[in-house]
Design a protein around this motif. Sequence first.
Motif, PDB file in Angstrom:
ATOM      1  N   GLY A 181      21.436  -8.393  68.738  1.00 28.08           N
ATOM      2  CA  GLY A 181      20.413  -9.095  67.972  1.00 28.08           C
ATOM      3  C   GLY A 181      20.274  -8.625  66.543  1.00 28.08           C
ATOM      4  N   ASN A 182      21.043  -7.618  66.133  1.00 25.51           N
ATOM      5  CA  ASN A 182      21.023  -7.134  64.750  1.00 25.51           C
ATOM      6  C   ASN A 182      22.415  -7.298  64.156  1.00 25.51           C
ATOM      7  OD1 ASN A 182      18.271  -6.120  64.475  1.00 25.51           O
ATOM      8  ND2 ASN A 182      18.886  -4.631  66.030  1.00 25.51           N
ATOM      9  N   PRO A 183      22.581  -8.166  63.154  1.00 26.61           N
ATOM     10  CA  PRO A 183      23.916  -8.436  62.626  1.00 26.61           C
ATOM     11  C   PRO A 183      24.540  -7.204  61.984  1.00 26.61           C
ATOM     12  CG  PRO A 183      22.239  -9.425  61.215  1.00 26.61           C
ATOM     13  CD  PRO A 183      21.531  -8.933  62.452  1.00 26.61           C
ATOM     14  N   LEU A 184      25.848  -7.121  62.120  1.00 29.24           N
ATOM     15  CA  LEU A 184      26.614  -5.998  61.579  1.00 29.24           C
ATOM     16  C   LEU A 184      27.262  -6.413  60.265  1.00 29.24           C
ATOM     17  CD1 LEU A 184      27.712  -3.082  62.459  1.00 29.24           C
ATOM     18  CD2 LEU A 184      29.817  -4.314  63.034  1.00 29.24           C
ATOM     19  N   ALA A 185      27.158  -5.567  59.260  1.00 25.14           N
ATOM     20  CA  ALA A 185      27.768  -5.859  57.966  1.00 25.14           C
ATOM     21  C   ALA A 185      29.285  -5.961  58.103  1.00 25.14           C
ATOM     22  CB  ALA A 185      27.406  -4.776  56.953  1.00 25.14           C
ATOM     23  N   ILE A 186      29.862  -6.955  57.442  1.00 29.28           N
ATOM     24  CA  ILE A 186      31.309  -7.124  57.502  1.00 29.28           C
ATOM     25  C   ILE A 186      32.019  -5.913  56.917  1.00 29.28           C
ATOM     26  CG2 ILE A 186      33.165  -8.391  56.318  1.00 29.28           C
ATOM     27  CD1 ILE A 186      31.854 -10.955  57.204  1.00 29.28           C
ATOM     28  N   GLY A 187      31.415  -5.255  55.930  1.00 27.72           N
ATOM     29  CA  GLY A 187      32.017  -4.045  55.388  1.00 27.72           C
ATOM     30  C   GLY A 187      32.171  -2.974  56.451  1.00 27.72           C
ATOM     31  N   THR A 188      31.181  -2.834  57.334  1.00 27.31           N
ATOM     32  CA  THR A 188      31.261  -1.858  58.419  1.00 27.31           C
ATOM     33  C   THR A 188      32.362  -2.250  59.403  1.00 27.31           C
ATOM     34  OG1 THR A 188      28.906  -1.356  58.230  1.00 27.31           O
ATOM     35  CG2 THR A 188      29.984  -0.737  60.285  1.00 27.31           C
ATOM     36  N   PHE A 189      32.433  -3.538  59.726  1.00 25.86           N
ATOM     37  CA  PHE A 189      33.471  -3.990  60.648  1.00 25.86           C
ATOM     38  C   PHE A 189      34.862  -3.779  60.051  1.00 25.86           C
ATOM     39  CE2 PHE A 189      36.354  -7.333  62.177  1.00 25.86           C
ATOM     40  CZ  PHE A 189      36.385  -6.994  63.524  1.00 25.86           C
ATOM     41  N   THR A 190      35.006  -4.012  58.764  1.00 29.80           N
ATOM     42  CA  THR A 190      36.298  -3.801  58.106  1.00 29.80           C
ATOM     43  C   THR A 190      36.714  -2.343  58.183  1.00 29.80           C
ATOM     44  OG1 THR A 190      35.853  -5.634  56.589  1.00 29.80           O
ATOM     45  CG2 THR A 190      37.553  -4.058  55.936  1.00 29.80           C
ATOM     46  N   GLU A 191      35.782  -1.445  57.899  1.00 29.07           N
ATOM     47  CA  GLU A 191      36.092  -0.019  57.990  1.00 29.07           C
ATOM     48  C   GLU A 191      36.458   0.367  59.415  1.00 29.07           C
ATOM     49  OE1 GLU A 191      36.465   2.146  55.554  1.00 29.07           O
ATOM     50  OE2 GLU A 191      36.116   0.507  54.146  1.00 29.07           O
ATOM     51  N   TYR A 192      35.794  -0.234  60.382  1.00 26.32           N
ATOM     52  CA  TYR A 192      36.156   0.011  61.781  1.00 26.32           C
ATOM     53  C   TYR A 192      37.595  -0.418  62.043  1.00 26.32           C
ATOM     54  CZ  TYR A 192      36.756  -1.430  66.671  1.00 26.32           C
ATOM     55  OH  TYR A 192      37.258  -1.641  67.932  1.00 26.32           O
ATOM     56  N   GLY A 193      37.997  -1.583  61.548  1.00 26.41           N
ATOM     57  CA  GLY A 193      39.371  -2.050  61.746  1.00 26.41           C
ATOM     58  C   GLY A 193      40.393  -1.095  61.139  1.00 26.41           C
ATOM     59  N   LEU A 194      40.090  -0.552  59.962  1.00 30.11           N
ATOM     60  CA  LEU A 194      41.008   0.391  59.325  1.00 30.11           C
ATOM     61  C   LEU A 194      41.065   1.700  60.117  1.00 30.11           C
ATOM     62  CD1 LEU A 194      40.014  -0.215  55.594  1.00 30.11           C
ATOM     63  CD2 LEU A 194      42.030  -1.087  56.808  1.00 30.11           C
ATOM     64  N   TRP A 195      39.926   2.128  60.630  1.00 27.29           N
ATOM     65  CA  TRP A 195      39.876   3.318  61.496  1.00 27.29           C
ATOM     66  C   TRP A 195      40.721   3.092  62.748  1.00 27.29           C
ATOM     67  CZ3 TRP A 195      37.527   3.586  66.425  1.00 27.29           C
ATOM     68  CH2 TRP A 195      37.282   4.860  66.940  1.00 27.29           C
ATOM     69  N   PHE A 196      40.598   1.935  63.351  1.00 21.75           N
ATOM     70  CA  PHE A 196      41.398   1.588  64.529  1.00 21.75           C
ATOM     71  C   PHE A 196      42.889   1.623  64.180  1.00 21.75           C
ATOM     72  CE2 PHE A 196      43.620  -1.232  67.381  1.00 21.75           C
ATOM     73  CZ  PHE A 196      42.981  -1.131  68.596  1.00 21.75           C
ATOM     74  N   ALA A 197      43.256   1.066  63.029  1.00 29.53           N
ATOM     75  CA  ALA A 197      44.661   1.036  62.620  1.00 29.53           C
ATOM     76  C   ALA A 197      45.240   2.437  62.493  1.00 29.53           C
ATOM     77  CB  ALA A 197      44.804   0.278  61.301  1.00 29.53           C
ATOM     78  N   GLU A 198      44.453   3.379  62.029  1.00 32.15           N
ATOM     79  CA  GLU A 198      44.931   4.746  61.839  1.00 32.15           C
ATOM     80  C   GLU A 198      45.081   5.510  63.145  1.00 32.15           C
ATOM     81  OE1 GLU A 198      42.118   6.520  59.230  1.00 32.15           O
ATOM     82  OE2 GLU A 198      42.865   5.496  57.434  1.00 32.15           O
ATOM     83  N   ARG A 199      44.313   5.148  64.164  1.00 28.94           N
ATOM     84  CA  ARG A 199      44.255   5.952  65.373  1.00 28.94           C
ATOM     85  C   ARG A 199      44.829   5.292  66.625  1.00 28.94           C
ATOM     86  NH1 ARG A 199      40.530   7.091  61.900  1.00 28.94           N
ATOM     87  NH2 ARG A 199      39.662   9.193  61.676  1.00 28.94           N
ATOM     88  N   ALA A 200      44.773   3.978  66.690  1.00 32.91           N
ATOM     89  CA  ALA A 200      45.093   3.319  67.956  1.00 32.91           C
ATOM     90  C   ALA A 200      46.342   2.467  67.904  1.00 32.91           C
ATOM     91  CB  ALA A 200      43.906   2.441  68.392  1.00 32.91           C
ATOM     92  N   ALA A 201      47.005   2.393  66.754  1.00 31.16           N
ATOM     93  CA  ALA A 201      48.174   1.518  66.608  1.00 31.16           C
ATOM     94  C   ALA A 201      49.284   2.259  65.878  1.00 31.16           C
ATOM     95  CB  ALA A 201      47.781   0.252  65.837  1.00 31.16           C
ATOM     96  N   PRO A 202      50.527   1.774  65.978  1.00 32.41           N
ATOM     97  CA  PRO A 202      51.599   2.361  65.181  1.00 32.41           C
ATOM     98  C   PRO A 202      51.287   2.211  63.693  1.00 32.41           C
ATOM     99  CG  PRO A 202      52.465   0.846  66.841  1.00 32.41           C
ATOM    100  CD  PRO A 202      50.980   0.654  66.813  1.00 32.41           C
TER     101      PRO A 202
END
Length: 420
Positions: free
Chosen positions: A79-100
């Motif tokens: 019920g509380n929207p998440l800033a797209i900037g936060t989601f983008t940083e999450y995606g970059l964090w995922f790329a560094e740790r969970a993918a080649p």
Amino acid sequence: MYDLTVVGAGPYGLSIASHAAAAGLTTRVLGRPMAAWRDHMPQGMFLKSEPWSSNLSDPAGLHSLDAYCAARDLRPSHGNPLAIGTFTEYGLWFAERAAPPVEDLTVTRVVPEPAGFRVETAEGEHFRTRTVAVAVGVLPFIHLPDALRGLTADRCSHSSSHQDLSRFSGQQVAVVGAGQAALETAALLAEQGAHPRLIARRNQLNWNSPPQPLRRSLLRSCRDPHSGLGTGWPSWVWSEAPGLVRHLPGSTRVRIAATALGPAGAWWLRERFERQVPVESAQELLSAIDTGAGVRLTLRTANGRTDSGTVRTVEADHVIAATGFRPGLGRLAMLDEQLRRSLVTVGPSSSPELTAGFESSYPGLFFAGLLAAPSFGPSMRFVYGATFTAGRLVRGVRRRLTSAGPVPAEPARAPEALSR
């Protein structure tokens, strides 16, 4: 030769790559990580989806949005929207740790070869791979109405062209569209000092209702279940059962992909929008002319009438087309033309027919994201669909790699691939 090359490094590409690496496949991931989110969304936007339905997918489930936020003392909640900037940083964090490791290379050619494909990049590299997963996101499929295509970039742009809307401060801006991108862009323009006006074909705008609590009685949950794409049984089917959608007739799937979960604004945006943005509803855009001082838009009331009383003009300094994306194989210039034309498509669409493992009719060529929507339904238009896609696509790749015989040397229509 690599086992798999993933073209694209957004939520779908990164999720597929994570599953592929865990499966032991030699994998390359090419593209700018989270490019659409980093470079093509205005500052100040929020995710429309709930945080709990906005995870990228790794096999162990260790790299969720919750895990990212917990390490930073952030508390995303229902019920509380998440800033797209936060989601983008999450995606970059995922790329560094969970993918080649992601290679910031632009793929320009994918050409069939006897045992797989040759991939070429704009940076001058070329290599061979046994399978390819195309996960290019939405940017290749930008849609601009015919009436706007004669305008230059300084007079007209797509909503995905902007990171910073402050450049329009003091200007009259016509925003064309009726979905979340149009509504939020118009609200942000007003908050940046511009004077936006929304132009929509719809008779009235649609707004989503505030989300119901996650904890409800069993009866209420059965009547109106939660899902990754909202509440209600239709949303539940689209989000939780894409595999069932795939068994519907092709023409039905195309219609569902195009119309289900249609344009609507997020509930949390409504007050901001309505107090700042005038709306021209039920308007058909007939033409747009650069007058030298700005743009003159000719509109007609969208009721089928053609008498002159329903036609009028609107002046603006700039037009932003928040008119979405239309997937089609013809927009993928990187695919060898003969290969592209050989692919079996879904019903009347120009999107590829896919197997349960996301493989096209050309063996070894897989698709994810928007191009998969006519096969699996509207969840493929959202981040939520990445979880359904990633593991199944990688299992499809593994089946292809272990199947007898090489991939054919020349593209050919292969309807038999659809029955696997």
